[in-house]
Design a protein around this motif. Structure first.
Motif: not given
Length: 560
Positions: A437-461
């Motif tokens: 959201l601060s403008g560093q979309w590529k590394p930020g979104c990569k980190l979010i995607a990694s967090a979602v893939s490693r989370n054992p249950q869905p996280s709607g947020y």
């Protein structure tokens, strides 16, 4: 009893699948009708789940699994919505017959507490001997003073810290030295290295207490430990396997097990051990991991009051998974009680700060006079002071800076927290979202995607966050797919994101439905849409991109 059944089943806080609700209604009905002796896994499977007469509970675990969901649902219901219900319904482990008990008392409010002591004071002055009355009066006044001190939110309220326990009882995890099954010098070194690395990675999670144990300790000592982690290491040539399993020490049951296979090379042995240890730690100890998903009833070795603060953290993460405003106030109240009783419990202060921040960013309790951002900042600061290595405290501090417009400071705190514990998917996803959201979309979104893939249950947020990532990348089809996956439909931000996506896709009818939802449930967001976007999305071009989607969806965007 049937009235209490209806109360539980109609509550959104009894969050279980529909078939589990039918299971619960069936066993309550059978018990009330005097047929509790008929309640067996077989009868439930046949009459509720439609299994055939050849049903074998040893092969088909459906009843056992659904019973676990019901127990967790009841635990959460009575923690959040049913605190004052006159009847408490439980389903003890080892069977499926519900137990009904009359609630003997409810937690006193501040006024109720004062009234009780007032009656005690009056009675104390009436009866002989005179010296006994004086002692009772002094004791009561001291009790009132201590209780009132506990009601302070900040400042002098911290003075009670020395008189109370530093922290509540939270899950204790004993890690036994991993067993070397190969019996070679190399395998012995690897087994010891993996044990040490797993202990180090798990200790970064502050919602649990990690104890390095031995077989003797597990057998005769540390009786307060709720869980035990065992590991067995096999080395065959260059092939390594770690079999890890988590035991519930109350029941002796295996809660979780997994195998980790790797190819051993001398030059990357340390990295291999670190990678396996991080995977184990993430699976077990993150907020949505195995330990926190285990039935809360399994934590009942300590007195219920001691576990109340920990249960508040469970309730917070349950709320966090769907961001339902109906749950928010109750969870916040629970955490307020937790920090009153345990003013040195950094995690509770951090989670309390996050609930105040949610009032700001999701516009809960619009009529409240509480300055949410100031209170959130103070609570976050307190959490960090208590434990500078607590990533949940640093997460709260990061968000406090962010919503104050102190973006550089926010990202610096986030980076520090992530370096402390990159295995914490809750922190990793939130830090990634701030980066994006601060403008560093590529590394930020990569980190979010990694967090979602490693989370054992869905996280709607975080699924909603990935929808924003795809939207900014102008991949609106993927953005809609992520938004539809996100189960946070009670949250206004979800509907704003979906509205912009539908606008870009030209789906006017669906966009109209979203506009109507916003008009009814979140009119202030629509009235102040430019401000709401600006406090979240930092770059001007990204703000305009979102506003363009809102315009195409039919929202009226006021001039600057």
């Amino acid at each position: 009893m049937l009235e209490q059944l209806d109360r539980i089943r109609s509550s959104s806080e009894f969050d279980v699948p529909e078939r589990a609700r039918q299971f619960f209604a069936y066993v309550v009905g059978e018990t009330v009708d005097g047929r509790a002796n008929r309640i067996k896994a077989y009868s439930i499977a046949v009459e509720v789940y439609g299994r055939s007469s050849s049903f074998d509970p040893q092969i088909d675990p459906v009843v056992r699994i659904q019973a676990g969901l019901i127990r967790r649902g009841l635990e959460h219901y009575y923690l959040v919505a049913g605190q004052n219900d006159p009847i408490v319904v439980t389903m003890p482990k080892g069977g499926y017959v519900p137990v009904f008990s009359q609630r003997t008392e409810t937690p006193p409010s501040a006024q109720g507490f004062a009234a009780t002591y007032s009656k005690q004071l009056t009675a104390a002055w009436r009866g002989p001997p005179p010296w006994m009355g004086i002692i009772l009066v002094v004791a009561a006044l001291m009790g009132l003073a201590l209780y009132a001190g506990g009601l302070y939110r900040y400042g002098d309220g911290f003075g009670i810290a020395g008189r109370q326990a530093a922290s509540p009882d939270v899950p204790r995890l004993v890690i036994e030295p991993f067993e070397d099954l190969s019996g070679t010098p190399d395998s012995a070194v690897i087994a010891q290295g993996l044990t040490d690395e797993v202990i180090g990675q798990l200790a970064k999670f502050k919602e649990i207490v990690v104890v390095a144990g031995t077989g003797i300790m597990l057998a005769t000592g540390d009786s307060e430990a709720l869980f035990a982690l065992e590991g067995r290491v096999r080395l065959h040539g260059d092939k390594l396997r770690l079999n890890a399993r988590l035991l519930d020490r109350n029941s002796g049951s295996v809660v979780w097990t997994n195998n980790y296979d790797s190819i051993v090379q001398v030059q990357n042995l340390l990295q291999l051990e670190a990678d396996i240890a991080q995977a184990v730690a993430t699976a077990l100890a993150q907020p949505y991991g195995v330990i926190f998903q285990t039935d809360a009833a399994d934590l009942a070795q300590s007195p219920p009051d001691d576990l109340e603060a920990y249960k508040c953290t469970l309730a917070y993460y349950r709320y966090r998974s769907n961001l339902n405003p109906a749950t928010h106030a109750t969870v916040q109240s629970c955490l307020q009680r937790a920090v009153q009783r345990f003013p040195n419990y950094a995690t509770a202060w951090a989670l309390l700060s996050l609930t105040y921040l949610d009032e700001l960013r999701f516009r809960y309790r619009l009529n409240s006079t509480i300055p949410s951002l100031d209170v959130a900042t103070d609570a976050a600061r307190r959490a960090v002071e208590l434990d500078p290595q607590n990533v949940r405290a640093l997460q709260a501090e990061m968000l406090s800076h962010y919503f104050r417009g102190e973006i550089t400071a926010a990202l610096e705190v986030g980076a520090r927290a992530y370096s402390i514990n990159p295995n914490d998917t809750e922190l990793a996803g939130e830090y990634g979202f701030r980066l994006a959201l601060s403008g560093q979309w590529k590394p930020g979104c990569k980190l979010i995607a990694s967090a979602v893939s490693r989370n054992p249950q869905p996280s709607g947020y975080f699924e909603s966050a990935l929808a924003v990532c795809a939207y900014i990348d102008k991949d609106y089809i993927t953005a809609e797919r992520w938004a539809r996956l996100a189960d946070v439909r009670a949250n206004p931000i979800y509907h704003l994101i979906l509205t912009a996506i539908l606008g870009q896709l030209g789906k006017t009818e669906e966009a109209r439905s979203e506009r109507q939802w916003l008009a009814v449930h979140a009119p202030t967001f629509v009235d102040n849409i430019r401000h709401e976007v600006a406090v979240r999305v930092i770059r001007r071009e990204d703000q305009l991109h979102l506003l363009d989607g809102f315009k195409k969806a039919g929202l009226s965007i006021p001039d600057e």
